[in-house]
Scaffold this active site. Structure first.
Site, PDB file in Angstrom:
ATOM      1  N   ASP A 231      -3.031   4.629   1.379  1.00  0.00           N
ATOM      2  CA  ASP A 231      -3.562   3.939   2.555  1.00  0.00           C
ATOM      3  C   ASP A 231      -4.007   2.523   2.199  1.00  0.00           C
ATOM      4  O   ASP A 231      -4.227   2.194   1.048  1.00  0.00           O
ATOM      5  CB  ASP A 231      -4.756   4.710   3.117  1.00  0.00           C
ATOM      6  CG  ASP A 231      -5.873   4.856   2.096  1.00  0.00           C
ATOM      7  OD1 ASP A 231      -5.605   5.399   0.999  1.00  0.00           O
ATOM      8  OD2 ASP A 231      -7.010   4.428   2.365  1.00  0.00           O
ATOM      9  N   GLU A 232      -4.127   1.713   3.218  1.00  0.00           N
ATOM     10  CA  GLU A 232      -4.708   0.376   3.107  1.00  0.00           C
ATOM     11  C   GLU A 232      -4.252  -0.364   1.854  1.00  0.00           C
ATOM     12  O   GLU A 232      -5.053  -0.727   0.989  1.00  0.00           O
ATOM     13  CB  GLU A 232      -6.234   0.470   3.161  1.00  0.00           C
ATOM     14  CG  GLU A 232      -6.734   0.991   4.494  1.00  0.00           C
ATOM     15  CD  GLU A 232      -8.249   1.054   4.601  1.00  0.00           C
ATOM     16  OE1 GLU A 232      -8.743   1.020   5.744  1.00  0.00           O
ATOM     17  OE2 GLU A 232      -8.948   1.143   3.575  1.00  0.00           O
ATOM     18  N   VAL A 233      -2.970  -0.616   1.761  1.00  0.00           N
ATOM     19  CA  VAL A 233      -2.430  -1.355   0.618  1.00  0.00           C
ATOM     20  C   VAL A 233      -2.604  -2.843   0.903  1.00  0.00           C
ATOM     21  O   VAL A 233      -1.673  -3.540   1.322  1.00  0.00           O
ATOM     22  CB  VAL A 233      -0.951  -0.990   0.371  1.00  0.00           C
ATOM     23  CG1 VAL A 233      -0.455  -1.640  -0.929  1.00  0.00           C
ATOM     24  CG2 VAL A 233      -0.782   0.516   0.293  1.00  0.00           C
TER      25      VAL A 233
END
Length: 555
Positions: A231-233
């Protein structure tokens, strides 16, 4: 996954908040869902590539994930190892333990696991980060207080004893600060300045991830699931290697993201047959259906759809579900939040906020048959400790409780009886009663710190007229004062100091039974010392100056 994680509080309020949520989900969970639906096509657009139907798509570089193993079999079985049960059609309820802040001792988990099981959990999702006992080249990643290999085994035995499945979570793309903060691995950063995300183009990145995954999976041979995070790269596509890749391949950030995820899933599928994979879904939301279909990842992973707002409608989740159904995914998970997610400096979990989030997800679960023909596999109750690594820790695992239109009074009473409370006040986020859960003493003591420490000390320092008039900062700086005047407030200040010091010593002792020394130190520094140090300084100056017996001020 939470935005800007924060205060590493007391995992204890944890039990209260989390468990009422679990109980509600246990009692309200539907036994089964039909798989009919009316379709809906998501219309995301923009930077991630064109969206649309499978025929048009964006991912010219993405190819179907081709694995050398065509047939999924059971995980490799060690001698004497129990064959994992088939849970493919079982709706699971996982409690997320985020160990990047306030990791509890195993002795505390021994007390908590029975309660989680009693209140309806079927497993724990453990995000170890630096608490895992990495070996060899990876030893640099582990905390000085990391669990031992024996601890990892004991955690799994305790979970098994209470019919809880352990699902390890290994971040494989973003939120890898605990890895990339080390000089040894800085060259693997997507953007040199930021330790958040991997550069997916350097061969060492995948090699490192294979080593990390292998060590974690090998110590979890009972597990039938692995969560790869993803997630949230943040900053993906901003590094020069990524810009060059997109230019050469006429690709976009979405196809580049999928390429890396395919490699990770391919390694797991070929090396650990039958091990099911989960991933957070947020990065998939803006990738086109065509790119997702071409990537072939739907055969090897289930998306965990997370949303932490307190009030939302099932229809807000429908576009994601429709996209995943059209992209080839057959099953889906959901994720609510019982702690964290409400701000970077949250020191006491807002009970009503998290309860509303849980209830909103229950509505989605109930509406799933008409939203999308996806099999619902489970829900994760997330409890975020800090984001990112290096931020201060958050509030404890939040307490979700009944509210009108959701939990019945009967359910509420069962939960209160289990936790040992008489009542709870949602808007005030407080509970009345002694408490009968592990860590109840800390719950009440932290409540005192949260509600009275700062108030009582600031009142003494800023509102006591005798101190302001006869022992001001100037008096203290110049080291003078009239003992007659000082004695008018001295006994009160000394008593206040003595009482709080005694209280804090007891709190410290209780915290040390649950947490490691670094956690206790951090919590004290963030929540107690900023206020108590002011009182300590006042008492120190009072004792020094009153002994001077009214000598002239220092000039």
């Amino acid at each position: 996954m939470a935005f800007q994680r924060s205060y590493r509080l007391n995992l204890l309020r944890l039990i209260v908040l989390l468990l009422v949520a679990l109980a509600g989900i246990k009692f309200l969970f539907r036994d089964s869902f039909t798989l009919e639906l009316h379709k809906h096509v998501s219309k995301d657009s923009g930077f991630w590539g064109d969206t649309g139907d499978a025929g048009q798509d964006a991912g010219p570089q993405s190819q179907a994930l081709e694995l050398s193993v065509a047939k999924i079999t059971a995980p490799r079985q060690e001698p004497g190892q129990q064959v994992p049960r088939d849970i493919s059609a079982t709706e699971m309820r996982l409690v997320h333990l985020d160990l990047k802040g306030a990791a509890p001792k195993v002795s505390y988990l021994e007390q908590v696991f029975p309660l989680l099981s009693q209140l309806g959990a079927t497993g724990v999702l453990i995000e170890y980060e630096d608490m895992f006992p990495f070996k060899g080249e990876l030893e640099i990643l582990k905390s000085p207080y990391a669990y031992s290999e024996e601890d990892i085994e004991q955690i799994q035995q305790l979970a098994e004893l209470h019919k809880l499945e352990v699902v390890p979570l290994v971040q494989t793309f973003g939120h890898v600060e605990f890895i990339l903060k080390h000089e040894k691995y800085q060259h693997l950063r997507e953007v040199e300045r930021f330790p958040n995300s991997f550069n997916p183009h350097i061969p060492d990145t995948l090699a490192l991830l294979k080593s990390i995954l292998s060590q974690v999976i090998e110590k979890h041979r009972r597990s039938t699931w692995i969560h790869i995070g993803a997630d949230e790269v943040f900053h993906l596509g901003e590094g020069m290697d990524s810009k060059n890749w997109m230019s050469r391949n006429k690709g976009d950030t979405g196809t580049m993201y999928l390429k890396h995820i395919k490699e990770v899933l391919g390694f797991i599928a070929t090396q650990y047959w039958g091990l099911r994979a989960l991933m957070w879904d947020d990065m998939l939301r803006k990738i086109s259906v065509g790119a997702l279909q071409e990537s072939g990842i739907a055969k090897h992973v289930s998306p965990v759809v997370w949303f932490y707002a307190p009030d939302f409608e099932a229809e807000q989740i429908e576009p994601f579900l429709a996209k995943y159904m059209e992209s080839g995914f057959e099953a889906v998970w959901f994720a609510s939040a019982f702690k964290g997610t409400t701000g970077p400096a949250q020191t006491w979990p807002p009970l009503s906020y998290h309860l509303k989030n849980h209830l909103s997800w229950l509505k989605v679960i109930q509406a799933l048959p008409r939203l999308a023909p996806l099999r619902f596999q489970g829900i994760v109750l997330t409890g975020w400790q800090r984001v990112p690594d290096g931020g201060v820790a958050w509030d404890p695992l939040p307490l979700s409780s009944p509210s009108p239109g959701g939990f019945t009074e009967e359910t509420k009473r069962k939960v209160l009886d289990t936790l040992g409370f008489q009542s709870m006040q949602l808007e005030q986020s407080t509970c009345e009663g002694r408490g009968a859960f592990p860590g109840a003493e800390i719950y009440h003591m932290v409540e005192q710190v949260n509600g009275h420490l700062k108030e009582s000390i600031l009142k003494a320092l800023e509102e006591e007229s005798a101190i302001k008039g006869w022992f001001s900062p100037y008096h203290r700086k110049r080291q003078f004062g009239n003992p007659r005047n000082m004695e008018s407030f001295g006994s009160k200040v000394l008593k206040l100091h003595e009482d709080w010091e005694s209280f804090v010593r007891d709190l410290h002792a209780h915290l040390e039974r649950v947490y490691f020394p670094d956690t206790v130190e951090e919590w004290m520094e963030e929540n107690v010392n900023p206020y108590l140090d002011q009182l300590r300084d006042l008492v120190r100056d009072y004792r020094a100056i009153i002994r001077l017996n009214a000598r002239p001020k220092v000039t």
